[in-house]
Structures are given as structure tokens and as C-alpha cells.
Design a protein around this motif. Sequence first.
Motif, short mmCIF file in Angstrom:
data_model
loop_
_atom_site.label_atom_id
_atom_site.label_comp_id
_atom_site.label_asym_id
_atom_site.label_seq_id
_atom_site.Cartn_x
_atom_site.Cartn_y
_atom_site.Cartn_z
N ASN A 1 15.43 -43.05 79.71
CA ASN A 1 15.21 -44.53 80.34
C ASN A 1 16.10 -44.62 80.32
O ASN A 1 17.02 -46.09 79.41
CB ASN A 1 14.99 -45.32 79.11
CG ASN A 1 13.98 -44.08 78.31
OD1 ASN A 1 12.68 -44.25 78.44
ND2 ASN A 1 14.16 -43.69 76.92
N PRO A 2 17.22 -44.78 81.67
CA PRO A 2 17.92 -45.49 82.51
C PRO A 2 17.53 -47.12 82.92
O PRO A 2 16.28 -47.20 83.00
CB PRO A 2 18.19 -44.55 83.74
CG PRO A 2 16.88 -43.75 84.15
CD PRO A 2 16.41 -43.86 82.40
N ILE A 3 18.58 -47.46 82.98
CA ILE A 3 17.91 -48.88 83.51
C ILE A 3 19.23 -48.85 84.79
O ILE A 3 20.29 -48.42 84.93
CB ILE A 3 19.28 -50.49 82.52
CG1 ILE A 3 18.31 -51.38 83.48
CG2 ILE A 3 19.75 -50.28 82.03
CD1 ILE A 3 18.54 -52.51 82.89
N THR A 4 19.06 -49.38 85.92
CA THR A 4 19.27 -48.56 87.38
C THR A 4 19.63 -50.48 88.10
O THR A 4 18.48 -51.28 88.08
CB THR A 4 18.59 -47.87 88.20
OG1 THR A 4 17.59 -48.57 88.52
CG2 THR A 4 18.33 -46.76 87.59
N VAL A 5 20.56 -50.70 88.50
CA VAL A 5 21.01 -51.97 89.77
C VAL A 5 21.42 -51.33 90.65
O VAL A 5 21.84 -50.28 91.32
CB VAL A 5 22.41 -52.11 89.09
CG1 VAL A 5 22.76 -53.36 90.12
CG2 VAL A 5 22.07 -52.55 87.31
N THR A 6 20.86 -52.26 92.22
CA THR A 6 20.33 -51.53 93.39
C THR A 6 21.20 -53.08 94.00
O THR A 6 19.86 -53.95 94.27
CB THR A 6 19.30 -50.94 93.66
OG1 THR A 6 18.71 -49.89 94.02
CG2 THR A 6 19.05 -50.63 95.75
N ILE A 7 22.00 -52.77 95.14
CA ILE A 7 22.31 -54.07 95.15
C ILE A 7 22.46 -53.73 96.51
O ILE A 7 22.99 -52.41 96.94
CB ILE A 7 24.10 -54.12 94.94
CG1 ILE A 7 24.28 -54.20 93.27
CG2 ILE A 7 24.37 -55.20 95.48
CD1 ILE A 7 25.07 -54.74 92.61
N THR A 8 21.65 -54.84 97.58
CA THR A 8 22.17 -54.74 98.75
C THR A 8 22.74 -55.65 98.97
O THR A 8 22.14 -57.29 99.77
CB THR A 8 20.39 -55.10 99.26
OG1 THR A 8 19.62 -53.52 98.80
CG2 THR A 8 20.56 -54.73 100.98
N ASP A 9 23.30 -55.35 100.73
CA ASP A 9 24.52 -56.50 101.23
C ASP A 9 24.98 -56.36 102.81
O ASP A 9 25.23 -55.27 102.97
CB ASP A 9 26.00 -56.77 99.78
CG ASP A 9 26.25 -58.11 100.67
OD1 ASP A 9 26.17 -58.18 101.78
OD2 ASP A 9 27.76 -58.11 99.64
N GLY A 10 23.79 -56.99 103.55
CA GLY A 10 23.53 -56.39 104.74
C GLY A 10 23.34 -55.14 105.06
O GLY A 10 21.95 -54.38 104.17
N ALA A 11 23.94 -54.45 105.69
CA ALA A 11 23.60 -52.93 105.92
C ALA A 11 24.44 -52.23 104.30
O ALA A 11 24.04 -50.62 104.95
CB ALA A 11 24.24 -52.07 106.95
N ASP A 12 24.75 -52.61 103.99
CA ASP A 12 25.91 -51.69 102.53
C ASP A 12 24.50 -51.83 101.07
O ASP A 12 24.08 -53.19 100.87
CB ASP A 12 26.82 -52.01 102.13
CG ASP A 12 27.96 -52.00 103.33
OD1 ASP A 12 27.65 -50.87 104.29
OD2 ASP A 12 28.61 -53.25 103.57
N THR A 13 24.82 -50.68 100.72
CA THR A 13 23.96 -50.58 99.79
C THR A 13 23.71 -49.85 98.54
O THR A 13 25.32 -48.65 98.46
CB THR A 13 22.00 -49.36 99.45
OG1 THR A 13 21.56 -50.90 100.34
CG2 THR A 13 21.51 -50.08 98.15
#
Length: 379
Positions: free
Chosen positions: A260-272
Motif C-alpha cells: 500500500n504505497p503512497i506516491t508523490v509525482t511532481i511536475t515542474d515544466g518538462a521535469d517530473t
Amino acid sequence: MKKVYKCLPAIIFVIFITAMMVLFIVLPKKEYSSSEKRYLQQAPEFTFSRLMSGDFGKDFEKFLSDQTAGRNFWVGLSAYYNYAIGNNGSNGIYLCKDGYLVNDPEDMSGLSRNIGFIEEFAEKSPVKPVVLIAPSTGYVCDNILPDVHKEYTDDAEFESMKGALTAADFVDIRELFKNTYDNGAQQLYYKTDHHWTARGAYTAYTALADQLGYKANPESDYEITEYPDFYGTTYSSSGFWNTAPDTIEVWDRHVYDEKNPITVTITDGADTIEQEGMFFYDHLKEDDKYPIYLDGNHPYTVIKNSAASSNEKLLVVKDSFAHSLVPFLADHYSEIIMVDLRYYTASVSELIEKEKIDRVLVVYSIDNLATDTNLGWLQ
């Protein structure tokens, strides 16, 4: 001999100026100040057009100021001298009791404009927003302020906000914060930074439970880990270098695992950026440790929790005060999307429709809300 004594101040002054000039020339130029947490001005490029426009002169003046030999000493000397002669807060930050460095009150003239943007957004939003505004440190912790200080007008501003926000649910945490702080019984704000502490964020989390439809986890559910030597924004801007550091805390329930993972995805312009877990521990090695919470400021951040207590999706429109708050909220939503209007310029209303958002939360500190110039993007 009398002539020599008369000339002595001028001689000392000339020696001092000459020594400072020589040191400026021979010492290597620093790129970054760890005390001020900022990059320093480097030697500006000279062109005739920049000289005539005045840009070269402005940049060179900054270059001289930033690269002055012993800059930290002179900045600190100025801060403590002003404090000694009764000009506490002359640089915008009060040196207060119990080691607190507190921003003096912001100009609140922009508050009504930004509240108007939020109200206009709430009227058109397909989901009724919940609005939480963090009161200022000087208002909540008024017992530590110097005897002479400017007035913190939070009470009047909060009453005005409550009256203006008719299409949103306004969560007023003034009394809760005052009672919880109780003249220092609980530290709700950092002493060297303008943000609330993890305990302050937890206190706000409990206040949001009814409006956002969840049951808050008790404090006993969390393992609290302390990390020392945190110096924040008010320290780096103050010049009061003799101030003791803060301790930054991580409150973790340890309910997430490989299944049961908790995931964080950050989008900053073209970077992930993607990672499991909401705490970015690498920032503890840096001068600015506050980005341990969700990696700091980014335009668009998504937190997914497969073990959440509901399948609802929450949108958080926020400033940096939300970073230490959202890890508490993540237990209750299968997905949280955070947008920062300083960097995110797409339509928030369209985002609500596209992502099928169930609940919307607007989180700002009162100081940031009064001075932010990006709330016009809220549409």
C-alpha cells in the motif's frame, strides 16, 4: 602631536577603506550565502548600452554589497546595533522573547483584492471550496513580541474575510491556535522561519475535519522524529546570527508499505519527480530543510494513496504552508492534487472538471494572501 590626533579619525578611515578595497579585490567571490540562503550577485557584464540604461550601475552596486569582505559580520552588526538603540524591527523582523524572529505586520491592502478572486472562483466552481487562512505568527504568539511593535490586524482582517467569502466555507482557526499556543505551551510556528511547525499543521488538520468530511487521526497515532539545526527564512533575512536554531519534525503513521504505497509525482515544466513517501529527507542535508515536506514549491504535485480512508480526490490551491499540512490529509483521500498559482497558470475550474475533483481546499497564510499577485490565475 595635536595635529596628528586631529587627523587620527581621517587616517583610520582611510586605512579602513583601503583595507576593505584590497580585501574586495583579492578575496575570492562567493556564489552562495548559507546564512542568507540565497545566491550572491556576481560581477555584472559591462556593455555601453547597460551603462547608459543604468542596469550596469545597479548590478555593480549589488555586486559590491554582496561581495563585501566580512559581509555576515557587517549585516549582523547592523541588526544588533539597531536593536540596541531601540530600532528593533527596522529591517522588517523583530527579535522577540524566547528566541523568536517574527516578521512585522504585512501591508494588508491587497487582501480584499485576493479574497475577491477566491470568492469569484467559489461562485463559479463546480465544487464548493473550503478556505483556511493561517494567522500571522505575531498575532498568535503576541506574548513574545517586543514592547514596541506595529499592530497585527488579524482580527479585523479575518472578520472581513468571513464576511466577503459567502460562496465558500471559511474555517476560522484564530481561537484554536490562540488556545493551543497558550503563551508558549505548544510551538505552532518556527522561531527562525515564517511557517507553522508540524504541530501547527496538525492543529490546522484537526480544524478542517468537519468541513472536509473526515475523522482526524489522534496525535498518538504518529511517531514524531526531530531533526535539529533548522534555520529558516526569518533567520536568513534578519541578521540576528546569534539566534539558536529550530528543530524540524516529521510526524509519520508508518501505515504505508510495499503493498500500500503512497506516491508523490511532481511536475515542474518538462521535469517530473516521482518517489514513494511524502518526506524528502535529502533536504535535511541542505541549508533550507523545510522542503523535506513534499519537496517544496512546485506548480503541480499529485499524491496518491491506495490505502486512503476514502476514494475522494482533493484539490489544494496553496502556498507553502500546505506542504506540512497535506501529509496529514493524505490519509483521507485516494488522490490529492496541489497547485501553486505562482507557477501554475492553467484554469483551476477546468482542472476540477477534468480530474473529477470531489473537494477543494484553499490554504494560504494571511501574509502571503495579502501580498500574492498571482490569485488572478484562480479561475
